[in-house]
Design a protein around this motif. Structure first.
Motif, PDB file in Angstrom:
ATOM      1  N   THR A 117       0.840  -1.207   0.000  1.00 51.80           N
ATOM      2  CA  THR A 117       0.000   0.000   0.000  1.00 51.80           C
ATOM      3  C   THR A 117       0.878   1.261   0.000  1.00 51.80           C
ATOM      4  O   THR A 117       0.562   2.258   0.635  1.00 51.80           O
ATOM      5  CB  THR A 117      -0.944   0.022   1.235  1.00 51.80           C
ATOM      6  N   SER A 159       2.893   3.215  -5.278  1.00 55.19           N
ATOM      7  CA  SER A 159       2.500   2.489  -6.494  1.00 55.19           C
ATOM      8  C   SER A 159       1.143   1.831  -6.315  1.00 55.19           C
ATOM      9  O   SER A 159       0.300   1.843  -7.227  1.00 55.19           O
ATOM     10  CB  SER A 159       3.545   1.419  -6.840  1.00 55.19           C
ATOM     11  N   ARG A 165       0.278  -3.935   4.946  1.00 52.20           N
ATOM     12  CA  ARG A 165       1.099  -4.125   6.149  1.00 52.20           C
ATOM     13  C   ARG A 165       1.155  -2.825   6.946  1.00 52.20           C
ATOM     14  O   ARG A 165       1.024  -2.824   8.148  1.00 52.20           O
ATOM     15  CB  ARG A 165       2.514  -4.580   5.764  1.00 52.20           C
ATOM     16  N   THR A 166       1.340  -1.710   6.234  1.00 54.43           N
ATOM     17  CA  THR A 166       1.375  -0.409   6.908  1.00 54.43           C
ATOM     18  C   THR A 166       0.431   0.542   6.183  1.00 54.43           C
ATOM     19  O   THR A 166       0.573   0.747   4.976  1.00 54.43           O
ATOM     20  CB  THR A 166       2.802   0.193   6.854  1.00 54.43           C
ATOM     21  N   LYS A 171       7.607   8.555   6.132  1.00 52.19           N
ATOM     22  CA  LYS A 171       7.584   7.681   4.953  1.00 52.19           C
ATOM     23  C   LYS A 171       7.127   8.581   3.814  1.00 52.19           C
ATOM     24  O   LYS A 171       6.445   9.573   4.071  1.00 52.19           O
ATOM     25  CB  LYS A 171       6.551   6.544   5.138  1.00 52.19           C
ATOM     26  N   TRP A 226      11.570   2.790   3.200  1.00 54.34           N
ATOM     27  CA  TRP A 226      12.642   2.384   2.288  1.00 54.34           C
ATOM     28  C   TRP A 226      13.800   3.375   2.325  1.00 54.34           C
ATOM     29  O   TRP A 226      14.905   3.047   1.917  1.00 54.34           O
ATOM     30  CB  TRP A 226      12.130   2.140   0.875  1.00 54.34           C
TER      31      TRP A 226
HETATM   32  O1  N01 Z   1       7.031   0.975  -2.869  1.00 52.20           O
HETATM   33  P1  N01 Z   1       6.949   1.152  -1.278  1.00 52.20           P
HETATM   34  P2  N01 Z   1       6.229   1.768  -3.994  1.00 52.20           P
HETATM   35  N1  N01 Z   1       4.545  -8.182   3.136  1.00 52.20           N
HETATM   36  O2  N01 Z   1       8.205   0.564  -0.749  1.00 52.20           O
HETATM   37  C1  N01 Z   1       4.620  -3.482   1.232  1.00 52.20           C
HETATM   38  C2  N01 Z   1       8.189   6.332  -5.666  1.00 52.20           C
HETATM   39  N2  N01 Z   1       6.970   6.307  -6.417  1.00 52.20           N
HETATM   40  O3  N01 Z   1       6.575   1.155  -5.284  1.00 52.20           O
HETATM   41  O4  N01 Z   1       5.157  -0.114   4.303  1.00 52.20           O
HETATM   42  C3  N01 Z   1       3.575  -7.275   3.028  1.00 52.20           C
HETATM   43  O5  N01 Z   1       6.626   2.556  -0.914  1.00 52.20           O
HETATM   44  C4  N01 Z   1       5.135  -2.315   2.038  1.00 52.20           C
HETATM   45  O6  N01 Z   1       4.717  -2.395   3.374  1.00 52.20           O
HETATM   46  P3  N01 Z   1       5.530  -1.560   4.524  1.00 52.20           P
HETATM   47  C5  N01 Z   1       7.909   6.995  -4.338  1.00 52.20           C
HETATM   48  O7  N01 Z   1       9.035   7.691  -3.912  1.00 52.20           O
HETATM   49  C6  N01 Z   1       6.513   7.486  -6.822  1.00 52.20           C
HETATM   50  O8  N01 Z   1       4.825   1.933  -3.677  1.00 52.20           O
HETATM   51  O9  N01 Z   1       6.980  -1.803   4.254  1.00 52.20           O
HETATM   52  N3  N01 Z   1       3.734  -6.069   2.489  1.00 52.20           N
HETATM   53  C7  N01 Z   1       4.505  -1.170   1.274  1.00 52.20           C
HETATM   54  O10 N01 Z   1       3.166  -1.000   1.588  1.00 52.20           O
HETATM   55  C8  N01 Z   1       7.607   5.805  -3.492  1.00 52.20           C
HETATM   56  O11 N01 Z   1       7.740   6.037  -2.121  1.00 52.20           O
HETATM   57  C9  N01 Z   1       5.358   7.532  -7.464  1.00 52.20           C
HETATM   58  O12 N01 Z   1       5.064  -2.140   5.782  1.00 52.20           O
HETATM   59  C10 N01 Z   1       4.944  -5.776   2.027  1.00 52.20           C
HETATM   60  C11 N01 Z   1       4.602  -1.665  -0.161  1.00 52.20           C
HETATM   61  O13 N01 Z   1       4.726  -3.075  -0.114  1.00 52.20           O
HETATM   62  C12 N01 Z   1       8.590   4.807  -4.034  1.00 52.20           C
HETATM   63  O14 N01 Z   1       8.583   5.015  -5.419  1.00 52.20           O
HETATM   64  C13 N01 Z   1       4.605   6.413  -7.730  1.00 52.20           C
HETATM   65  C14 N01 Z   1       6.006  -6.681   2.089  1.00 52.20           C
HETATM   66  C15 N01 Z   1       5.815  -1.104  -0.859  1.00 52.20           C
HETATM   67  O15 N01 Z   1       5.716   0.278  -0.891  1.00 52.20           O
HETATM   68  C16 N01 Z   1       8.264   3.372  -3.764  1.00 52.20           C
HETATM   69  O16 N01 Z   1       6.873   3.191  -3.927  1.00 52.20           O
HETATM   70  C17 N01 Z   1       5.089   5.210  -7.318  1.00 52.20           C
HETATM   71  C18 N01 Z   1       5.767  -7.925   2.687  1.00 52.20           C
HETATM   72  N4  N01 Z   1       6.744  -8.822   2.816  1.00 52.20           N
HETATM   73  C19 N01 Z   1       6.277   5.175  -6.654  1.00 52.20           C
HETATM   74  N5  N01 Z   1       7.093  -6.097   1.535  1.00 52.20           N
HETATM   75  C20 N01 Z   1       4.945   8.839  -7.873  1.00 52.20           C
HETATM   76  O17 N01 Z   1       3.901   9.264  -7.574  1.00 52.20           O
HETATM   77  C21 N01 Z   1       6.708  -4.866   1.150  1.00 52.20           C
HETATM   78  N6  N01 Z   1       5.411  -4.675   1.451  1.00 52.20           N
HETATM   79  C22 N01 Z   1       5.961   9.625  -8.607  1.00 52.20           C
END
Ligand code: N01
Length: 541
Positions: A190, A193, A213-214, A333, A498
């Motif tokens: 969540t 992305s 998860r969060t 975050k 992250w």
């Molecule tokens: O990745 P994330 P993202 N079991 O790491 C969960 C940029 N971005 O691709 O929070 C269950 O933020 C994890 O949970 P938790 C932007 O800088 C920008 O979404 O670790 N869940 C989290 O909810 C962004 O911050 C845009 O507890 C698990 C999710 O997966 C960065 O990229 C758009 C897990 C990962 O979220 C990354 O974003 C998209 C597990 N074992 C991205 N492992 C714009 O808008 C992980 N999770 C420009």
């Protein structure tokens, strides 16, 4: 010399650039200006970097289009017109291709080629660079323009690979798109992305189950088409706006940071700031007062306000409890910007599974098993993020002076001087490396800041016939200490983010970006260059 694939073998170059995203493209342009012989290697089939791979539904930038663009050329920029306040991925990728074509960049980019290794030879002061296609080239300088969020990561759940349906990662999305119509879809994660893709996937899916998860702080982006007046005004202030952006904390000039402390404001003044910034959409919210990310007291006011706003979008009181973030400060975050994310959970075919209550046990042939229950799916979307900031750099096997391996040196966390270089690895530069403002700022500003510095540096080294530049250990140690000290003065380390490497099991918990601000960092960069690259050792030819 050229092999059967037409790829160069054994060429002697001035510079190898790894990656053809925003950073690699601008680097190539600037280095060409020095009349250097440059080769860019890029894993994708086209330019774009993160915007080449992240094609998931709803992918959109969270920085406004009029800021998320190059600011180095008025002429180039005048040939481009953005359509929305926050550009969607296809539009950004078109823009990158427009720039690449306008500057005729593609002829020096070798696509579908991953750089696999780089070894430094002290005797010749040259790097030997190896690629997935068998190229072996030599170059005086190597610049890693590998991006901060480019190593997509899928958690190592038991049973991975046993699922019979389709799996996707948001950071490596099929180029032809995915049709979820009528399917049962599970989304894990969540973060940004997921927050962007869930509302879009929900429009098609028969059933959508989200594994959280969060819970994250998310605020409505307020996306809309740009007016002609805004586009024209944006063009007029492009260069001036970029100049101002370098003098701000976050490299953003379309809103003002309030430099008053919350403790010097009345509750009414604070509320007014928070309200107007929340309603404006975007990262302006984080600039509501100076101590926003400096004290729990100050931050709790904003966190409570954000939860109050978020709760309005959710109908089911049971879901409010689950979807409202608790336990970490807002902004510690990455703040998510959304379009109808929370509202999506009001729809009858969308289910939230809180994996803190019912952890994911394994992936099964049918779907996901969590809390003893099997959820059956036709497709699973991993929105599980990236091995951020260091993942892409360390995916290259880099060996520096005296046979030192970068992977070993950074085993306890990345160590750099200014995020630009690491001691023991002469003539190797990082663009937006760990230890620089990078992901805490407008990435395009951070990229231009580094590319300009690196190019000016290489230009001066060449002019004075310097053989090698290398960060000195003492300067690096002091910089790493400084980054840690500044981070400790903020609330950033209070969240499992992250930024801290917390999303990758076993990754060292180190706050990786520099939280001192783009403005302060720019002054430091200027000072170091003016003092003949203070903190770097320069070896004469
Ligand atoms: O990745 P994330 P993202 N079991 O790491 C969960 C940029 N971005 O691709 O929070 C269950 O933020 C994890 O949970 P938790 C932007 O800088 C920008 O979404 O670790 N869940 C989290 O909810 C962004 O911050 C845009 O507890 C698990 C999710 O997966 C960065 O990229 C758009 C897990 C990962 O979220 C990354 O974003 C998209 C597990 N074992 C991205 N492992 C714009 O808008 C992980 N999770 C420009």
């Amino acid at each position: 010399m050229t092999d059967a694939n037409g790829t160069g073998v054994g060429r002697d170059l001035d510079v190898v650039v790894v990656g053809a995203g925003f950073a690699g493209m601008y680097l190539l342009h600037r280095l060409r200006g020095l009349n250097l012989n440059v080769q860019v290697f890029e894993q994708g089939k086209g330019v774009g970097g993160t915007w080449y791979w992240n094609r998931y539904p709803g992918a959109r930038c969270d920085v406004e289009s009029l800021e998320y663009q190059y600011g180095f050329s008025d002429e180039v920029q005048r040939g481009w017109t953005w359509t929305e306040r926050y550009a969607a991925q296809p539009e950004i990728l078109r823009y990158q291709n427009y720039v690449a074509d306008t500057l005729d960049l593609k002829r020096d980019i070798q696509f579908e080629t991953k750089v696999t290794g780089a070894d430094y030879d002290q005797a010749t002061a040259r790097w030997t660079v190896r690629t997935s296609r068998g190229d072996v080239v030599r170059a005086k300088y190597v610049v890693m323009a590998t991006g901060c969020l480019s190593a997509a990561r899928v958690p190592d759940f038991p049973g991975m690979g046993s699922f019979k349906g389709a799996t996707y990662h948001t950071g490596d999305w099929p180029h032809e798109g995915v049709d979820f119509t009528g399917l049962r879809v599970g989304v894990i994660g969540t973060g940004s992305s997921a927050v962007q893709s869930i509302p879009e996937i929900a429009k098609q899916a028969k059933e959508l189950t989200v594994f959280q998860r969060t819970a994250n702080f998310t605020l409505p982006a307020g996306n809309r088409p740009l007016t002609e007046e805004e586009i024209a005004a944006g063009r007029e202030v492009l260069l001036e706006g970029r100049r101002r952006a370098f003098a701000t904390k976050g490299g953003l000039h379309t809103f003002e940071y309030n430099n008053r402390l919350s403790t010097d404001m009345t509750p009414e003044e604070i509320r007014k700031e928070l309200e107007s910034r929340w309603n404006a959409g975007g990262f302006a919210f984080l600039g509501a007062y100076e101590d926003f990310l400096m004290s729990w007291e100050a931050n709790t006011i904003a966190s409570d306000f954000a939860r109050e706003q978020m709760a309005k979008a959710i109908k089911d009181p049971g879901l409010v409890e689950k979807l409202l973030p608790q336990g970490h400060p807002v902004g510690a975050k990455r703040l998510c910007l959304d379009t109808h994310y929370l509202e999506t959970f009001n729809e009858p075919h969308v289910t939230l599974v809180d994996v803190r209550e019912t952890p994911i046990e394994r992936i099964s042939a049918a779907g996901v098993v969590a809390g003893g229950k099997e959820y059956a799916f036709d497709a699973i979307v991993f929105a599980t993020g990236f091995d951020a900031m260091t993942g892409a750099i360390l995916s290259v096997d880099v060996t520096g002076r005296d046979g030192a391996r970068l992977r070993d040196k950074w085993a306890a966390g990345p160590r750099t001087y200014l995020g630009l270089q690491t001691a023991g690895f002469p003539n190797l530069f990082f663009v937006t490396g760990p230890g620089s403002p990078s992901v805490l700022s407008n990435m395009i500003v951070a990229i231009e800041q580094h590319v300009d510095w690196i190019t000016n540096c290489i230009g001066r080294l060449e002019q004075h016939q310097v053989r090698a530049i290398e960060a000195q250990v003492e300067a690096e140690d002091q910089w790493v200490d400084h980054v840690n000290e500044v981070a400790a003065m903020t609330l950033y380390p209070e969240a499992n983010s992250w930024y801290m490497g917390a999303n990758v099991p076993g990754k060292p918990r180190v706050f990786m970006p520099y939280p001192g601000g783009v403005d302060v960092y720019q002054q430091k960069l200027d000072e170091v260059a003016e003092r003949n690259y203070e903190g770097f050792a320069l070896s004469p030819t």
